[in-house]
Write a protein that holds these residues in place. Structure first.
Motif, short mmCIF file in Angstrom:
data_model
loop_
_atom_site.label_atom_id
_atom_site.label_comp_id
_atom_site.label_asym_id
_atom_site.label_seq_id
_atom_site.Cartn_x
_atom_site.Cartn_y
_atom_site.Cartn_z
N ASP A 1 30.79 34.97 38.77
CA ASP A 1 30.76 35.77 39.98
C ASP A 1 31.30 37.18 39.68
O ASP A 1 32.42 37.33 39.19
CB ASP A 1 31.62 35.08 41.05
CG ASP A 1 31.68 35.89 42.32
OD1 ASP A 1 30.69 35.88 43.05
OD2 ASP A 1 32.72 36.56 42.56
N GLU A 2 30.51 38.20 40.00
CA GLU A 2 30.87 39.56 39.61
C GLU A 2 32.15 40.05 40.30
O GLU A 2 33.00 40.71 39.69
CB GLU A 2 29.71 40.51 39.92
CG GLU A 2 29.93 41.87 39.32
CD GLU A 2 28.80 42.84 39.60
OE1 GLU A 2 27.77 42.43 40.16
OE2 GLU A 2 28.97 44.02 39.24
N ALA A 3 32.29 39.70 41.60
CA ALA A 3 33.48 40.18 42.34
C ALA A 3 34.75 39.56 41.74
O ALA A 3 35.76 40.25 41.55
CB ALA A 3 33.34 39.82 43.81
N LEU A 4 34.68 38.27 41.42
CA LEU A 4 35.84 37.61 40.81
C LEU A 4 36.16 38.23 39.45
O LEU A 4 37.31 38.50 39.12
CB LEU A 4 35.56 36.10 40.66
CG LEU A 4 36.59 35.31 39.86
CD1 LEU A 4 37.92 35.24 40.60
CD2 LEU A 4 36.10 33.89 39.58
N LEU A 5 35.11 38.48 38.68
CA LEU A 5 35.29 39.05 37.34
C LEU A 5 35.97 40.43 37.41
O LEU A 5 36.95 40.69 36.70
CB LEU A 5 33.92 39.16 36.65
CG LEU A 5 33.89 39.88 35.31
CD1 LEU A 5 34.79 39.20 34.29
CD2 LEU A 5 32.46 39.95 34.77
N MET A 6 35.46 41.29 38.30
CA MET A 6 36.03 42.64 38.38
C MET A 6 37.45 42.60 38.95
O MET A 6 38.30 43.40 38.57
CB MET A 6 35.13 43.56 39.21
CG MET A 6 33.79 43.88 38.56
SD MET A 6 33.88 44.39 36.80
CE MET A 6 34.69 45.99 36.90
N ARG A 7 37.70 41.65 39.85
CA ARG A 7 39.04 41.49 40.41
C ARG A 7 40.02 41.10 39.29
O ARG A 7 41.11 41.65 39.17
CB ARG A 7 39.01 40.41 41.49
CG ARG A 7 40.35 40.05 42.07
CD ARG A 7 40.81 41.08 43.05
NE ARG A 7 42.16 40.82 43.51
CZ ARG A 7 42.84 41.64 44.26
NH1 ARG A 7 42.33 42.78 44.64
NH2 ARG A 7 44.06 41.35 44.65
N GLU A 8 39.61 40.15 38.45
CA GLU A 8 40.50 39.71 37.36
C GLU A 8 40.65 40.81 36.31
O GLU A 8 41.72 40.95 35.73
CB GLU A 8 39.98 38.40 36.74
CG GLU A 8 40.21 37.18 37.61
CD GLU A 8 41.67 36.96 38.00
OE1 GLU A 8 42.58 37.17 37.17
OE2 GLU A 8 41.92 36.60 39.16
N ALA A 9 39.60 41.58 36.09
CA ALA A 9 39.70 42.70 35.13
C ALA A 9 40.67 43.76 35.67
O ALA A 9 41.48 44.31 34.93
CB ALA A 9 38.33 43.30 34.86
N ALA A 10 40.60 44.01 36.98
CA ALA A 10 41.50 45.00 37.60
C ALA A 10 42.95 44.49 37.55
O ALA A 10 43.88 45.26 37.27
CB ALA A 10 41.08 45.25 39.04
N LYS A 11 43.12 43.21 37.81
CA LYS A 11 44.47 42.62 37.79
C LYS A 11 45.07 42.74 36.39
O LYS A 11 46.25 43.07 36.23
CB LYS A 11 44.34 41.14 38.20
CG LYS A 11 45.63 40.43 38.45
CD LYS A 11 45.29 39.08 39.07
CE LYS A 11 46.49 38.20 39.18
NZ LYS A 11 46.14 36.87 39.70
N TYR A 12 44.24 42.51 35.40
CA TYR A 12 44.67 42.60 34.00
C TYR A 12 45.07 44.05 33.67
O TYR A 12 46.12 44.31 33.08
CB TYR A 12 43.50 42.16 33.12
CG TYR A 12 43.85 41.93 31.69
CD1 TYR A 12 44.20 40.67 31.24
CD2 TYR A 12 43.82 42.97 30.77
CE1 TYR A 12 44.53 40.45 29.91
CE2 TYR A 12 44.15 42.76 29.45
CZ TYR A 12 44.49 41.50 29.02
OH TYR A 12 44.82 41.30 27.71
N TYR A 13 44.22 44.99 34.09
CA TYR A 13 44.52 46.41 33.83
C TYR A 13 45.83 46.79 34.53
O TYR A 13 46.72 47.41 33.93
CB TYR A 13 43.38 47.31 34.33
CG TYR A 13 43.62 48.75 33.92
CD1 TYR A 13 43.07 49.25 32.75
CD2 TYR A 13 44.44 49.58 34.67
CE1 TYR A 13 43.33 50.56 32.34
CE2 TYR A 13 44.71 50.88 34.27
CZ TYR A 13 44.15 51.35 33.10
OH TYR A 13 44.44 52.64 32.70
N ALA A 14 45.95 46.44 35.82
CA ALA A 14 47.10 46.88 36.62
C ALA A 14 48.41 46.35 36.05
O ALA A 14 49.41 47.05 36.01
CB ALA A 14 46.93 46.39 38.06
N ASN A 15 48.41 45.12 35.58
CA ASN A 15 49.66 44.48 35.17
C ASN A 15 49.98 44.64 33.69
O ASN A 15 51.10 44.37 33.27
CB ASN A 15 49.62 42.99 35.53
CG ASN A 15 49.80 42.77 37.02
OD1 ASN A 15 50.92 42.76 37.51
ND2 ASN A 15 48.70 42.65 37.76
#
Ligand code: FEO
Length: 395
Positions: free
Chosen positions: A180-194
């Protein structure tokens, strides 16, 4: 075991860690993967290993393809133990394999696993010919450790950047177009942010450096999560946006409360901000995950933090949050503060001091209420929210 090819004669031999939920304090609600890649040519190379509890599974996967004793090179892009701690086990059987790492990687591997490892240090631009294929190395110091480097498979146009472009996402799918693209980008953003947010300037310059190298990139194969094959540009553009700190019209309210007064203020401030057409995200600290809060902060224009005063200080949960978030150095945001107190106060002043010292832009008109807010003080909270929303328009 099913062999997973990411390109001709290049195999994913990583591990899916379905169960991990606490990754050194990062809440990995979807688990993670430790990706390793096996390149089979006249010479063979393993790029990265996995976390040590999974070493047998890695050995099994390699044995199904070539036999571990046939391994010629082990490239260690990054020494953090989720990627390197299977190395001592692998090297016992892969007796002929040479280890390749950056200069800092060599030092760090020696410190982690002892003096007996034969390690060849490489630098940006060095090439390793495997046969038809060539590996090129790109040092990436502090992305996110001093030892970090990227490996590029020239003929296949595959970038293996280790942690960069990763996501903590355990899934049976291996590629971006299978999830799922939304889940993927959310997890990528979470990874970047943290993980990468405090290193945004380095991320920006590394992206530019790779663009300037004019190398084609068909696939980005990171060390966590799925492989970007359908549109690798999408994650590179997202990284560029995040590293530049381009915000959205969004405010994040983060607070805690002892007897409900700061919570009342938080709700009224949220209403005031939302009344100006600004999106609001709302978190009570003791009931929220800080990893998630920071993900929302990544693209926010304003962060509004509330604390009651306890023993002339901020509430402990707020103190822990500010310690974490000042370390992550989010850029280009307005920080505003509010809180309730009984007699002496102190929390708001302390929060402002800490964030100013960290170099954050602080809204100089905080809001404090004694004991329980009256209806006129609730109106002040609404107006406080409206003023923050107005100030956000200049961002
Ligand atoms: Fe996935 Fe920095 O280790």
């Amino acid at each position: 075991m099913v062999k997973i090819k990411i390109s001709e004669d290049i195999f994913w031999v990583g591990i899916v860690d379905w169960d991990v939920r606490d990754f050194h304090g990062y809440l990995t609600e979807h688990g993670t993967t430790y990706n390793a890649y096996l390149i089979v040519d006249e010479k063979t190379a393993l790029v990265d290993t996995v976390k040590y509890p999974f070493h047998e599974e890695l050995v099994e996967k390699i044995n199904e393809i070539i036999g571990l004793e046939q391994l010629d090179y082990i490239v260690i892009n990054h020494v953090e133990m989720d990627h390197s701690s299977a190395l001592p086990y692998i090297i016992k059987e892969a007796k002929n394999a040479k280890i390749v790492a950056s200069k800092k990687g060599k030092e760090s591997l020696t410190k982690h696993y002892g003096e007996n490892l034969a390690i060849e240090a490489v630098k940006t631009g060095d090439r390793l010919k495997l046969g038809k294929r060539t590996l090129t190395f790109i040092e990436a110091p502090m992305l996110h450790w001093p030892d970090s480097m990227f490996t590029y498979v020239v003929e296949d146009a595959i970038l293996m950047p280790n942690d960069a472009f990763g996501q903590h996402l355990a899934t049976s799918a291996r590629f971006d177009d299978e999830v799922d693209e939304a889940l993927l980008m959310r997890e990528a953003a979470k990874y970047y942010a943290n993980i990468l947010m405090p290193l945004s300037e380095l991320v920006k310059s590394k992206i530019q450096e790779i663009i300037d190298m004019k190398i084609p990139i068909r696939i980005i194969a990171p060390s966590h999560g799925v492989i970007w094959r359908s549109n690798p540009v999408k994650i590179v553009e997202a990284y560029r946006r995040w590293s530049e700190g381009v915000p959205k019209d969004k405010a994040v309210i983060v607070y805690d409360s002892m007897w409900g007064s700061t919570a009342m203020m938080a709700r009224a401030i949220a209403d005031g901000i939302a009344s100006q057409g600004v999106e609001v995200k709302f978190f009570k600290l003791r009931e929220s995950d800080v990893t998630e809060i920071v993900t929302e902060i990544l693209e926010a224009k304003a962060v509004v933090v509330g604390s009651p005063t306890l023993n002339n200080s901020m509430f402990p949960a707020v103190s822990a949050f500010l310690t974490y978030v000042t370390g992550l150095k989010p850029k280009g945001k307005l920080w505003a503060f509010f809180g309730s107190y009984g007699w002496g106060g102190g929390a708001v002043k302390q929060m402002m001091e800490i964030t100013k010292k960290a170099g954050f832009e602080v809204y100089e008109s905080p809001l404090e209420v004694r004991y329980v807010p009256t209806s006129s003080e609730i109106k002040e909270c609404l107006n406080f929210g409206r003023s923050i929303a107005q100030k956000m328009k200049s961002y």
